[in-house]
Design an enzyme around this catalytic site. Structure first.
Site: not given
Lengths: 478, 478, 478
Positions: B16, B176, B387, B373, B14, B393, B160, B21, B384
């Site tokens: 649905a 239950n 840096a 990058y 179930l 690109n 309940e 809350r 290599n």
């Protein structure tokens, strides 16, 4: 009354088992806890309690132990895995003269401290016993071996869980902690009488209790329930994790009580080998490893990871990785910087974000605020290192050094092709590739850089060149 | 004795309710726990227990569920929120033939496992009951519905809390659990007889207990107190946090017992979908998410965050973010690097700090030690990468590729304007902007870069150009 | 019945002790907890309960307190450390007219909330007592002072632990929480009668209980056992750590119940001053400090550290440090980026990895994906900032500004020597050093950069220059 003979107790630490339940190829007692192998803590406790160098029984499967602890213990090799009784037999044959008593304990008890060992030794002597067992009270569903006491209250044997169906009816029992003291003379005679277990064929040390009883020799016990935490042994990685958590908590508590603010105990990861001064603050998620010292009033902010390094007083380290480096007083580093081995940051220097420093010293007050790489370099005081600066220290074959004088000004994106020296007060233009030495107070610009006069001269108030058609040396100290 | 008819049980889940809350617009059962929606765990348990595809009852408010789990369940739509009884009515109309029993459970029980469902199914069959309830013992102040047993020990109704003032006098009671088994034939007749609650107007499944009793049909119960942890349901975000913590602990324990060293359990965040080999070490503060695999002997150091990636054996990953990438054996990454989707790091390659790699493969032994990058690129072996290297690109409209041959040497601050190819063994000078292909073993220097001969030639021992008045290709492998 | 006189209660907060067991030079009540000094929480509770500005008693050793809380409290100076009784004497001489009752409490109770103070004030009024004590039930081994009740059930005196050997025989007792209400008129007469302790020579407030009893004045008590957690005081750094953990948990629970998903409660570090909207997700290891607000549906991923900043709705912040900055809706930042004070990130902007931004605004949709530094700049909308871009904002003496127009394209490794302006739609070539303004829609290339026409013109579909022998403006938006 005659004076009792002098006692000398040697601790025998059993470490011949690989520890298959760890599911690892590393011997169990070498698994690290808070920066040191498990066995190191056991040896510390043994040495502190006895005042003597411990003797470790190892096996071919755990031979690495001998290399790791060569300076801290003596060693005896147990060729075949024939059980704890056999391990003690091996130890006996390696002992020098002069010992009167033995402590025997397993190497998988990293939480052990000296106090219960001292109590055990004292009890052994007070009782002039053949052997003394350390016991502690556990609940009936505990897996530990149970000490069975006779009607006179003397321990008569150790009953393992599988042979002890009646145990469930007890609410609690005295467990055998697996830490023993022996009268050495008695032990030499008793060990050869231990018989192989019918199940495994191994010789078990626990059989000595029954042998002593048969001989009418006193078997003493000492209760260590109040130190129960320290008696835990590590069988599998779940135990290892629990022991690590407890030891980490001990280390943290020590620092907190000594005046360190640890903002979140659960995420301060501090090796047993670290020193921290009073009024240091650790933010959440800080790792301090190896031989590291942190000076008074420094703040180690979140995400920092410091290994084998010395941090001075009043420093701020933020979200940075520092390895085998020195940071002097009043310096700050981070966030997101990396001091690789051999970095030495001068007093009051400022290392900002995305800075990498390796085998390099930066003088007092020098600033490296932005992304940049300084390696194999000596940098003077009050130098400005611009964003993007790179020491090109490798020519494909060797590393070369860079030297930068005091008060120099390294422009953004400067490449310093080592070996190269930038003189005191010199300036490099933004984007320049410096391939030759720059004399003091000169300006280097271009690619490759050429040397020019600084305009206006260095003693003028406007000290930075602004010639309209040359790349001036703008800086970005941030 | 006649052979009993073959049983076939379908689980009806179930789902649905939106779960108001939770204070969220996301349906409650889709809130993620350890990398998967809450409902996934319930469906796993249901499928494992029944061997059948579950049937999920959803509603217009929770229609997203259908998209997320389209491949894993059948679906029935409950148009109006008319209660659990109505939801089962909807399910009945969607069931194919051949099922003999139904399991009915709520989708908000992420800790559920197959074992208590199997026990429930077994009990239902053994008792040939109309329905079977799962119960567990709770203390009197618990909010759960209480199972009221008749004098014959059969469950008679569910009371309940608000209708149960006498509950406070009990010390404990059978709750239950909200997990039921039904005889399908009986259920089809009984569901239409459920009457709307006078308070809410909804149809409650629990009323079926009274209907069965009225009919004189057996109602069985099975106690699952020993699996109580798994019965918890999630009502609000506090429950969600608790369930997440328990599930995370289950996952971690599994890895630890399988031979993984987790240095700090509380800061190892491991999705349910992650595989980790033996002798892997996780330092504190490590996140492993999605479909990730970590190979044997690898070390994942603090601050690492790995998503949907494969890490080989003997790798070291340190303080880096790795997304949808592959790192082969013996490679190391970090600290402070970022493998974006599509990075492939070859065996033994070294990625240092502040490196970014995206849709790019780096060959075995290649080094990218510093800030740089590499995107949309194929990089060979033993290259290599200096840096500050950037693969440019993107031309504002499209992405272009960069290719770098084996043993090439990319100088510091080189810009590679894609599309471009650097030949095998070629060198780029520090600061060069490479806009055209560089043939093998040539040198490219300047901005834009021009092609020159390498001096000395590539087969000479001194392989790197050092011409005094040209920008030489110094490197900074660090 | 006559109308009772109007009550006005002033809270006196005792903060004269340095707190030597903290081992710190900082006054104990100024040690921070969840982003605020310990005393701030006490003042909040006092102000909320009384509706009046509290009066803080400080000493020369704790004079810093006066500076920190100048706007939030009145102050009275206790010159000599002569005990709590003397501190109240000092307070009495500083009180203005019109108060009828006093609350007296220590400043080292950071977990205090208004509720137990209100109950105490109510009880004091209901009982028309000379003084009212707050008590709570503790076990016999607790170090707290014990309230000794007379046969009529009235408190008669406070017995400190060292004077209370019989305490061990009790299973529990009522402890004195150290929070008192006094009738001010009675107190003015009673305080001068407090006599110095024979042991320390100090004047203790607790003696007032006996004085009241001697006078036959009613001493009331109110039990606050149900608020016991809030009564804890901080004596040393262990207490500080525990109080911090409890307060942090309170703060987290509040957010969770308000609809925030906190994936790992133990590693969400949230100051008391932070606001978080519904449906925000916090991954593990997130720090939110100072005056920070997080907007709805935003995700704060692991490793983020946000201080004094505003994050909009639907943002993603990942592993980044953000200080005193604003991030507008739908923007994303990180991982590994650093917004330094004064960064303003426009709606939908994308900040990638290793980006540093300081005193700079980026317009909507602008992209700064890679390592780069933007400082003292105004950047327009939809700008691409290439990898390696540096605003060279410092000439060695002053900071200068950079302006970049909408839709501009900053090529990789561009250096922008401030002051400089890049026009709308302009482009800078990769590796260029821009020292002069670039008009709109022009192209700047070279070092120093020269201005050229963009080819094809900006309104053509192919908008980026590709002239074969000039450095084209390749970009790397990633």
């Amino acid at each position: 009354m005659t004076k009792p003979p002098p006692h000398r107790t040697i601790a025998v630490v059993l470490a011949a088992g690989l520890g298959t339940r760890m599911r690892s190829r590393l011997p169990k007692v070498l698994h690290p806890i808070c920066g040191r192998p498990m066995l190191a803590y056991v040896l510390d406790a043994a040495r502190e309690a006895t005042g003597q160098r411990p003797l470790v029984v190892y096996s071919p499967a755990t031979a690495q132990i001998r290399d790791v602890f060569a300076d801290e213990a003596d060693f005896a090799l147990q060729d075949q895995p024939r059980g704890t009784g056999d391990a003690v037999r091996v130890a006996l044959s390696s002992l020098d003269d002069g010992a009167t008593n033995l402590l025997v304990l397993n190497g998988d008890k990293p939480l052990l401290v000296a106090a219960p060992l001292r109590s055990l030794m004292q009890r052994q002597m007070d009782a002039t016993a053949a052997m003394t067992l350390t016991t502690f009270v556990v609940s009936s569903n505990s897996p530990w071996g149970r000490v069975d006491f006779g009607p006179d209250g003397q321990a008569e044997r150790i009953v393992e869980r599988k042979d002890d169906p009646g145990r469930a009816e007890l609410s609690a029992f005295h467990a055998n902690a697996g830490i023993y003291a022996f009268d050495l003379a008695w032990l030499r005679g008793a060990v050869p009488r231990v018989e192989p277990s019918s199940a495994s064929g191994e010789l078990y040390l626990t059989q000595l209790v029954e042998i002593a009883c048969k001989d009418g020799c006193p078997v003493a016990t000492i209760d260590a329930t109040d130190a129960a935490e320290s008696l835990a042994h590590v069988k599998d990685r779940g135990d290892l994790a629990r022991a690590s958590a407890l030891l980490a908590e001990r280390i943290r508590s020590g620092h907190v009580q000594a005046g360190v603010t640890i903002q979140d105990a659960r995420s301060a990861f501090i090796d047993d080998t670290v020193e921290i001064a009073e009024d240091v603050t650790l933010e959440p998620n800080v790792t301090l490893k190896g031989v590291t010292r942190i000076g008074r009033d420094s703040v180690i902010k979140s995400g920092s990871y410091v290994v084998d390094s010395v941090i001075g007083e009043r420093c701020t380290i933020w979200g940075s990785v520092i390895e085998d480096s020195v940071v002097e007083d009043d310096a700050r580093v981070g966030p997101f910087s990396h001091l690789r081995p051999g970095a030495h940051i001068g007093a009051g220097a400022e290392i900002g974000n995305f800075a990498e420093i390796k085998k390099a010293s930066l003088g007092p007050g020098t600033k490296q605020h932005h992304f940049s790489y300084i390696g194999d370099a000596q940098v003077g005081a009050r130098v400005n290192i611009g964003a993007g600066t790179i020491t090109a220290n490798y020519d494909g074959q060797r590393k070369h050094a860079t030297r930068i004088g005091d008060d120099a000004f390294i422009g953004s994106d400067t490449i310093l092709r080592a070996p190269v020296e930038i003189g005191q007060g010199a300036i490099t233009g933004a984007g320049s590739v410096v391939t030759r030495d720059v004399p003091p107070d000169k300006l280097a610009v271009g690619m490759p850089a050429r040397i020019r006069e600084r305009r206006p001269p260095p003693d003028a108030p406007e000290r930075v060149a602004t010639a309209s058609d040359t790349p001036a040396p703008p800086e970005d100290v941030g």
